[in-house]
Design a protein around this motif. Structure first.
Motif, mmCIF file in Angstrom:
data_model
loop_
_atom_site.group_PDB
_atom_site.id
_atom_site.type_symbol
_atom_site.label_atom_id
_atom_site.label_comp_id
_atom_site.label_asym_id
_atom_site.label_seq_id
_atom_site.Cartn_x
_atom_site.Cartn_y
_atom_site.Cartn_z
ATOM 1 N N ARG A 292 0.831 -1.202 0.000
ATOM 2 C CA ARG A 292 0.000 0.000 0.000
ATOM 3 C C ARG A 292 0.872 1.262 0.000
ATOM 4 N NH1 ARG A 292 -3.684 -1.601 3.666
ATOM 5 N NH2 ARG A 292 -2.511 -0.769 5.427
ATOM 6 N N ALA A 293 2.041 1.164 0.600
ATOM 7 C CA ALA A 293 2.974 2.296 0.639
ATOM 8 C C ALA A 293 3.815 2.396 -0.638
ATOM 9 C CB ALA A 293 3.894 2.166 1.847
ATOM 10 N N GLY A 294 3.640 1.444 -1.546
ATOM 11 C CA GLY A 294 4.385 1.471 -2.799
ATOM 12 C C GLY A 294 5.795 0.923 -2.700
ATOM 13 N N LYS A 295 6.069 0.162 -1.646
ATOM 14 C CA LYS A 295 7.404 -0.411 -1.455
ATOM 15 C C LYS A 295 7.377 -1.917 -1.720
ATOM 16 C CE LYS A 295 9.129 3.545 -0.442
ATOM 17 N NZ LYS A 295 9.534 3.969 0.893
ATOM 18 N N LYS A 296 8.541 -2.533 -1.724
ATOM 19 C CA LYS A 296 8.672 -3.956 -1.994
ATOM 20 C C LYS A 296 8.777 -4.738 -0.687
ATOM 21 C CE LYS A 296 8.747 -3.018 -6.370
ATOM 22 N NZ LYS A 296 7.589 -3.340 -7.223
ATOM 23 N N CYS A 297 8.193 -5.949 -0.694
ATOM 24 C CA CYS A 297 8.176 -6.757 0.522
ATOM 25 C C CYS A 297 8.942 -8.056 0.313
ATOM 26 C CB CYS A 297 6.741 -7.054 0.955
ATOM 27 S SG CYS A 297 5.733 -7.910 -0.267
ATOM 28 N N GLY A 298 9.589 -8.510 1.380
ATOM 29 C CA GLY A 298 10.369 -9.732 1.310
ATOM 30 C C GLY A 298 10.257 -10.547 2.578
ATOM 31 N N VAL A 299 10.713 -11.807 2.504
ATOM 32 C CA VAL A 299 10.635 -12.703 3.658
ATOM 33 C C VAL A 299 11.590 -13.871 3.436
ATOM 34 C CG1 VAL A 299 8.799 -14.241 2.796
ATOM 35 C CG2 VAL A 299 8.966 -13.763 5.270
ATOM 36 N N LEU A 300 11.900 -14.563 4.530
ATOM 37 C CA LEU A 300 12.704 -15.788 4.497
ATOM 38 C C LEU A 300 11.881 -16.929 5.061
ATOM 39 C CD1 LEU A 300 15.296 -17.622 4.543
ATOM 40 C CD2 LEU A 300 15.844 -16.567 6.749
ATOM 41 N N THR A 301 11.769 -18.033 4.307
ATOM 42 C CA THR A 301 11.155 -19.251 4.818
ATOM 43 C C THR A 301 11.547 -20.418 3.927
ATOM 44 O OG1 THR A 301 9.100 -20.370 5.444
ATOM 45 C CG2 THR A 301 9.001 -18.933 3.506
ATOM 46 N N SER A 302 11.743 -21.582 4.536
ATOM 47 C CA SER A 302 11.991 -22.800 3.766
ATOM 48 C C SER A 302 10.773 -23.715 3.785
ATOM 49 C CB SER A 302 13.206 -23.542 4.330
ATOM 50 O OG SER A 302 12.991 -23.901 5.694
ATOM 51 N N ASP A 303 9.705 -23.263 4.436
ATOM 52 C CA ASP A 303 8.462 -24.024 4.539
ATOM 53 C C ASP A 303 7.699 -23.926 3.218
ATOM 54 O OD1 ASP A 303 5.602 -24.525 4.995
ATOM 55 O OD2 ASP A 303 6.070 -24.518 7.135
ATOM 56 N N GLN A 304 7.490 -25.054 2.547
ATOM 57 C CA GLN A 304 6.863 -25.041 1.225
ATOM 58 C C GLN A 304 5.463 -24.447 1.251
ATOM 59 O OE1 GLN A 304 9.912 -25.696 -0.749
ATOM 60 N NE2 GLN A 304 8.066 -25.948 -1.953
ATOM 61 N N ARG A 305 4.730 -24.699 2.321
ATOM 62 C CA ARG A 305 3.378 -24.141 2.424
ATOM 63 C C ARG A 305 3.441 -22.621 2.524
ATOM 64 N NH1 ARG A 305 0.056 -22.352 6.528
ATOM 65 N NH2 ARG A 305 1.671 -22.840 8.081
ATOM 66 N N LEU A 306 4.368 -22.127 3.330
ATOM 67 C CA LEU A 306 4.486 -20.684 3.489
ATOM 68 C C LEU A 306 5.047 -20.022 2.233
ATOM 69 C CD1 LEU A 306 5.769 -20.455 7.163
ATOM 70 C CD2 LEU A 306 3.484 -19.900 6.296
ATOM 71 N N ILE A 307 5.969 -20.703 1.555
ATOM 72 C CA ILE A 307 6.475 -20.165 0.288
ATOM 73 C C ILE A 307 5.308 -19.936 -0.675
ATOM 74 C CG2 ILE A 307 7.803 -20.716 -1.793
ATOM 75 C CD1 ILE A 307 9.835 -22.134 0.030
ATOM 76 N N ALA A 308 4.410 -20.922 -0.747
ATOM 77 C CA ALA A 308 3.253 -20.793 -1.633
ATOM 78 C C ALA A 308 2.329 -19.668 -1.165
ATOM 79 C CB ALA A 308 2.493 -22.119 -1.681
ATOM 80 N N ASP A 309 2.113 -19.573 0.144
ATOM 81 C CA ASP A 309 1.238 -18.521 0.678
ATOM 82 C C ASP A 309 1.807 -17.139 0.393
ATOM 83 O OD1 ASP A 309 -0.516 -20.389 1.661
ATOM 84 O OD2 ASP A 309 0.148 -20.231 3.752
ATOM 85 N N TYR A 310 3.110 -16.973 0.626
ATOM 86 C CA TYR A 310 3.724 -15.663 0.450
ATOM 87 C C TYR A 310 3.834 -15.298 -1.030
ATOM 88 C CZ TYR A 310 4.871 -16.141 5.415
ATOM 89 O OH TYR A 310 4.804 -16.301 6.773
ATOM 90 N N ALA A 311 4.046 -16.307 -1.881
ATOM 91 C CA ALA A 311 4.061 -16.048 -3.322
ATOM 92 C C ALA A 311 2.681 -15.584 -3.787
ATOM 93 C CB ALA A 311 4.496 -17.291 -4.082
ATOM 94 N N ALA A 312 1.638 -16.242 -3.281
ATOM 95 C CA ALA A 312 0.276 -15.860 -3.653
ATOM 96 C C ALA A 312 -0.054 -14.451 -3.172
ATOM 97 C CB ALA A 312 -0.718 -16.863 -3.066
ATOM 98 N N ALA A 313 0.588 -14.038 -2.074
ATOM 99 C CA ALA A 313 0.347 -12.699 -1.530
ATOM 100 C C ALA A 313 1.165 -11.630 -2.246
ATOM 101 C CB ALA A 313 0.665 -12.678 -0.043
ATOM 102 N N GLY A 314 1.994 -12.052 -3.205
ATOM 103 C CA GLY A 314 2.741 -11.088 -4.009
ATOM 104 C C GLY A 314 4.091 -10.696 -3.461
#
Length: 267
Positions: A207-229
């Motif tokens: 919403r602020a126009g910035k880029k978001c990132g994260v670290l996880t090796s959990d396949q379920r969370l990787i999919a969730d975070y990818a779906a969230a953009g």
């Protein structure tokens, strides 16, 4: 010659998700091996891994033959250390434990040359400018620096909107391990409350126009975070991959003997 183009920063601007890996073995040979795999970025960790300035330089040199972006995480956001890392040729920094607007503004100040900031001028001596060969380095360096700040406490989350609004912050990175600990879920970065906090932070960052990132090796969370953009994501570490591969190799090594023994017993 101008400062080298920061391919990581350019990719984020173009909306191309960047997939990376934590590099914590502090070894240029393993860094070189991983650089050839195809990751978009590799993070050289000085916060928890046994790295220093010289080992970070050696790993950046080992990566330089490949189209991968080195990112460095210093142990803290101190201006003197940031100056050394930038002079060493790092163009993308991930600063841990950012919790306030004042702290974030000081980091922006630290990565820019005067009059926009306070980065010390020693370009004629350093690797970042080709040891003085890049005559336009001072004029063009600021535009190629990518500043990422790590939000990993409840205090950081509370200040996230104000931090994301600061000009000069390119991206905000969620640290689930420390965030989980601060939320009362030590050792469980995949806890539902942590996952919900990360996803909510993504929305606020975007919403602020910035880029978001994260670290996880959990396949379920990787999919969730990818779906969230998610814009940039580290999917594990060299330490974790080595340990996992070693465990698999050990378990597999004599599995045929176990199978043979079982068949003989059942004969």
């Amino acid at each position: 010659m101008p400062a080298p183009k920061n391919r990581f920063k350019a990719a984020l601007r173009e909306g191309r998700r960047q997939t990376g890996l934590w590099v914590a073995l502090a070894n240029p040979l393993s860094a070189e091996l991983l650089a050839g795999v195809g990751f978009d970025w590799l993070l050289i960790d000085l916060e928890h891994a046994p790295n220093d300035l010289r080992s970070a330089i050696a790993q950046m040199q080992a990566m330089s033959a490949f189209p991968v972006a080195p990112v460095i995480r210093p142990p803290m956001g101190e201006a003197w250390l940031i100056k050394q890392l930038l002079d060493a040729g790092c163009q993308t920094l991930l600063i841990p434990m950012v919790e306030s607007v004042d702290q974030a503004k000081a980091l922006v100040d630290a990565v820019r040359y005067p009059p926009a900031g306070q980065r010390g001028v020693g370009a004629a001596l350093v690797r970042a400018s080709g040891f003085g060969a890049e005559a336009d380095y001072l004029r063009t360096a600021d535009a190629e620096i990518c500043l990422l700040v790590q939000i990993e406490t409840r205090k950081g989350l509370a200040a996230l909107d104000a931090i994301a609004a600061i000009e000069g912050i390119d991206g905000l990175f969620l640290g689930p391990a420390d965030l989980a600990a601060d939320m009362g879920h030590l050792g469980n970065p995949g806890h539902e409350a942590v996952r919900a906090a990360v996803l909510d932070a993504f929305l606020r960052i975007k919403r602020a126009g910035k880029k978001c990132g994260v670290l996880t090796s959990d396949q379920r969370l990787i999919a969730d975070y990818a779906a969230a953009g998610v814009d940039f994501i580290a999917i594990g570490s060299d330490v974790g991959l080595l340990r996992e591969a070693a465990n698999v190799a050990l378990a597999r090594a004599f599995s045929s003997e176990v199978d043979t023994g079982s068949r003989e017993e059942n004969a």
